[in-house]
Scaffold this motif. Structure first.
Motif, PDB file in Angstrom:
ATOM      1  N   LEU A  10       0.821  -1.212   0.000  1.00  0.00           N
ATOM      2  CA  LEU A  10       0.000   0.000   0.000  1.00  0.00           C
ATOM      3  C   LEU A  10       0.856   1.264   0.000  1.00  0.00           C
ATOM      4  O   LEU A  10       0.559   2.221  -0.724  1.00  0.00           O
ATOM      5  N   THR A  11       1.921   1.261   0.766  1.00  0.00           N
ATOM      6  CA  THR A  11       2.803   2.424   0.826  1.00  0.00           C
ATOM      7  C   THR A  11       3.459   2.687  -0.523  1.00  0.00           C
ATOM      8  O   THR A  11       3.460   3.823  -1.014  1.00  0.00           O
ATOM      9  N   GLY A  13       2.378   1.628  -3.406  1.00  0.00           N
ATOM     10  CA  GLY A  13       1.313   2.003  -4.337  1.00  0.00           C
ATOM     11  C   GLY A  13       0.913   3.462  -4.195  1.00  0.00           C
ATOM     12  O   GLY A  13       0.686   4.155  -5.189  1.00  0.00           O
ATOM     13  N   ILE A  14       0.832   3.943  -2.972  1.00  0.00           N
ATOM     14  CA  ILE A  14       0.475   5.350  -2.741  1.00  0.00           C
ATOM     15  C   ILE A  14       1.574   6.262  -3.262  1.00  0.00           C
ATOM     16  O   ILE A  14       1.289   7.285  -3.899  1.00  0.00           O
ATOM     17  N   ILE A  15       2.830   5.908  -3.024  1.00  0.00           N
ATOM     18  CA  ILE A  15       3.939   6.714  -3.549  1.00  0.00           C
ATOM     19  C   ILE A  15       3.882   6.757  -5.077  1.00  0.00           C
ATOM     20  O   ILE A  15       4.068   7.814  -5.690  1.00  0.00           O
ATOM     21  N   ALA A  17       1.209   6.379  -6.943  1.00  0.00           N
ATOM     22  CA  ALA A  17       0.053   7.183  -7.335  1.00  0.00           C
ATOM     23  C   ALA A  17       0.340   8.676  -7.178  1.00  0.00           C
ATOM     24  O   ALA A  17      -0.043   9.481  -8.032  1.00  0.00           O
ATOM     25  N   LEU A  18       1.023   9.035  -6.100  1.00  0.00           N
ATOM     26  CA  LEU A  18       1.396  10.442  -5.919  1.00  0.00           C
ATOM     27  C   LEU A  18       2.341  10.902  -7.023  1.00  0.00           C
ATOM     28  O   LEU A  18       2.228  12.035  -7.522  1.00  0.00           O
ATOM     29  N   VAL A  48       6.591  -0.649  -8.107  1.00  0.00           N
ATOM     30  CA  VAL A  48       5.232  -0.098  -8.064  1.00  0.00           C
ATOM     31  C   VAL A  48       4.278  -0.990  -8.861  1.00  0.00           C
ATOM     32  O   VAL A  48       3.166  -1.278  -8.416  1.00  0.00           O
ATOM     33  N   CYS A  51       3.591  -4.175  -6.916  1.00  0.00           N
ATOM     34  CA  CYS A  51       2.675  -3.878  -5.808  1.00  0.00           C
ATOM     35  C   CYS A  51       1.248  -3.706  -6.311  1.00  0.00           C
ATOM     36  O   CYS A  51       0.306  -4.124  -5.641  1.00  0.00           O
TER      37      CYS A  51
END
Length: 68
Positions: A10-11, A13-15, A17-18, A48, A51
């Protein structure tokens, strides 16, 4: 172990996406800025992507979605 892997995925993936948000809004690639355009950036992009595939399994973990 599985919870740690979930949080890590999740971490990352969020990075990712950002980073895509920065590219879309400001035409600024943070990964390329930090790591350059070489092999290390490609490894980050691959992580990424891996993930993202792993995060697809979250649909199975949450159960079926009902539209009733």
């Amino acid at each position: 172990m599985n919870k740690t892997l979930d949080i890590l995925a999740l971490t990352i993936g969020i990075i990712g996406a950002l980073n895509w948000g920065l590219i879309g809004f400001f035409n600024f690639n943070l990964v390329q800025y930090i790591f350059g355009a070489g092999g290390l950036a490609r490894i980050i992009y691959a992580a990424v992507g891996i993930c993202a595939v792993y995060l697809l399994t979250f649909y199975a973990k949450t159960g079926k979605v009902s539209y009733d």
